[in-house]
Design an enzyme around this catalytic site. Structure first.
Site: not given
Ligand code: NAD
Length: 296
Positions: A54, A98, A121
């Protein structure tokens, strides 16, 4: 029928190039460099790999990448304090924590402490509600990537019968909402669904997000249907480690009209959509028009 392969790797590269173009414009015309902060708690090897790639791709499209690696025993208080700092940092337009988090941390509490406008997200309860009511939101990256590929392949999805297998908050449910938003007739199937093969046989679009290697055989697939395989399963075959999806690719490709491979299908689109969401967040927070073709 031999299915057309939907090349997620190539499509993701195209999306990243579009993001890079728009980022360059944003820098030049408005002096804004989008910034993505990724928070990793602990040392889960798979998460470390994701976070690394990422970060690399964020920089490649011209954005700023901020990585925060915290000890596995970080307290909830310290993690929430970091998120609060990032929420208030104007250089940070997107925040990603995460998952999974170590067991002692309350995932819902942590996710819902992110500013919804920076929740790239799309897991914050506000974004879930906005998506569910058809309002502008941050859309979870994996289903957004699936939607982009479906729109690219079909143009309009209106009136199509779609079956989503899996009802998770991160893939199945938002995927179903997005397909509904594009006027599909949507069925969500799950572990308690009766006659799953019959349900799947009705579908013009099948999205499989289960996490069970090759559980959908080709004879469940309607002739000519489009198959999007979200599953990523590591298996051992002929003494070698292999990645396979939730769909039995070989037999499904004989009946489907189009199919995503694993690897090289949905996977690469997830990070591309994370970058797209960060760009969208940077535009929205500065009152600028959203990038075209990169949102739901
Ligand atoms: P999850 O475990 O949270 O959810 C799985 C869902 O499958 C559940 O809703 C369950 O009801 C359903 N299910 C389980 N057994 C079933 C059965 N026998 N028949 C029908 N439904 C059944 O998983 P998830 O987080 O949604 O992920 C699903 C898969 O997608 C995993 O393989 C994961 O690795 C993969 N994934 C890929 C990406 C990507 O970027 N490509 C992103 C997220 C998840």
């Amino acid at each position: 029928m031999v299915a057309q392969v939907i090349d997620g790797k190539a499509f993701a590269a195209k999306v990243r190039a579009q993001v890079a173009d728009q980022v360059a414009k944003l820098k030049e015309e408005n002096g804004i460099t989008p910034g993505l902060a990724v928070v990793l708690v602990g040392e889960d090897p798979a998460s470390q790999v994701y976070v690394r790639s990422k970060g690399k791709m964020t920089v490649e499209v011209g954005m700023n990448s901020y990585e925060h690696k915290l000890d596995v025993d970080t307290s909830e208080e310290d993690l929430l304090a970091l998120i609060d700092k990032l929420n208030n940092d104007p250089a940070v337009h997107g925040i990603l924590v995460q998952l999974p988090l170590p067991k002692h941390l309350n995932e819902d509490l942590v996710i819902n402490s992110i500013d919804p406008a920076k929740d790239v997200d799309g897991f914050h309860i506000s974004n879930v509600g906005l998506l569910g009511t058809g309002q502008k939101s941050m859309v979870p990256c994996t289903p957004l990537g699936c939607l982009m590929m479906l729109r690219d392949h079909h143009g309009s999805l209106s009136g199509m019968d779609a079956v989503v297998i899996g009802r998770s908050n991160i893939v199945g449910k938002p995927m179903a909402q997005l397909l509904l938003g594009d006027s599909c007739t949507v069925t969500i199937a799950h572990s308690r669904t009766k006659d799953l093969p019959d349900v799947v046989r009705r579908a013009d679009i099948v999205v499989a997000a289960v996490g069970r290697p090759e559980m959908v055989p080709g004879d469940w697939i309607k002739e000519g249907a489009t198959v999007i395989d979200v599953g990523i399963n590591r298996i051992e075959r002929d003494g070698k480690n292999k990645l396979v999806g939730d769909v039995d690719y070989a037999s499904a490709a004989e009946r489907a009209g189009a199919i995503t491979p694993v690897p090289g299908g949905v996977g690469p689109m997830t990070i591309a959509c994370l970058l797209a969401n960060t760009l969208t967040a940077a535009c929205r927070s500065n009152g600028l028009p959203e990038p075209e073709g990169l949102t739901a």
